[in-house]
Design a protein around this motif. Structure first.
Motif, short mmCIF file in Angstrom:
data_model
loop_
_atom_site.label_atom_id
_atom_site.label_comp_id
_atom_site.label_asym_id
_atom_site.label_seq_id
_atom_site.Cartn_x
_atom_site.Cartn_y
_atom_site.Cartn_z
N ALA A 164 -4.56 8.24 -6.52
CA ALA A 164 -4.18 6.95 -5.70
C ALA A 164 -5.28 6.39 -4.88
O ALA A 164 -4.94 4.99 -5.12
N PHE A 191 -5.80 -2.98 -3.43
CA PHE A 191 -5.49 -3.42 -2.42
C PHE A 191 -6.72 -3.75 -1.70
O PHE A 191 -7.23 -3.07 -0.43
N HIS A 200 -5.19 2.58 -4.59
CA HIS A 200 -4.85 1.17 -3.71
C HIS A 200 -6.49 0.73 -3.55
O HIS A 200 -6.12 -0.60 -3.53
N VAL A 208 1.91 2.83 -3.48
CA VAL A 208 0.97 3.73 -4.29
C VAL A 208 1.52 4.68 -5.18
O VAL A 208 1.34 5.15 -6.50
N PRO A 249 0.68 -1.58 -0.05
CA PRO A 249 0.55 -0.05 0.27
C PRO A 249 0.76 0.94 0.02
O PRO A 249 0.71 2.37 -0.92
N ASP A 250 1.85 1.68 0.58
CA ASP A 250 3.38 2.45 0.80
C ASP A 250 3.24 2.81 -0.34
O ASP A 250 3.52 4.02 -1.14
#
Length: 164
Positions: free
Chosen positions: A38, A46, A42, A14, A11-12
């Motif tokens: 974004a 995710f 995401h 993205v 996730p970080d």
């Protein structure tokens, strides 16, 4: 020179992935075509019902990525993997990153017992075409891609087609 590793996107990642998507759009001569945000990316990767997966090539930062999803063939009765996008930063090219990303996806296809791994390439992108052919990929010249979007998609969805 830092070593390069592949890993599933997190996730970080993205913001970096979205930046690379924009870089890919510039490379593909469509700099204003990216509508994705974004939060959309995401959710696609995710969220509760992910639409795709991504793998990233990382050294000190993300140097490249591949986004892919599962398809299905009624002819083979098996799943396939469809590579939506593969991009390596220009300054990181020539280091085997694109090949490593494709090898990773080929391995994933084998692990999942997929019938194939496939993708599209712009007909003017000679470096990519030569690269893909060097890996054993074959063009499917007899197929023509069609697309319905926007107002035409809405019109099609609202057409009444059954009579009688």
């Amino acid at each position: 020179m830092a070593s390069i590793s592949l890993r599933p996107a997190q996730p970080d990642d993205v913001p970096a992935l979205l930046g690379l998507v924009h870089d890919l759009a510039i490379y593909e001569r469509a700099p204003n075509a990216v509508e994705m945000t974004a939060p959309m990316l995401h959710a696609a990767l995710f969220g509760d019902a992910p639409l795709a997966r991504a793998v990233v090539a990382v050294a000190d930062d993300i140097l490249g990525f591949a986004v892919y999803f599962t398809t299905f063939s009624t002819w083979t009765g098996k799943a396939g993997l469809y590579l939506e996008d593969l991009f390596v930063k220009p300054e990181a090219r020539g280091r085997g990153i694109g090949k490593a990303l494709l090898r990773h996806l080929a391995g994933e296809a084998i692990r999942r017992d997929c019938a194939r791994l496939e993708w599209q390439v712009l007909d003017w992108n000679e470096p990519a075409i030569a690269f893909y052919k060097s890996l054993g990929a074959e063009p499917l010249d007899e197929w023509t891609r069609y697309r319905v979007k926007g107002a035409a998609l809405a019109a099609l969805a609202n057409q009444e087609t059954l009579h009688g």
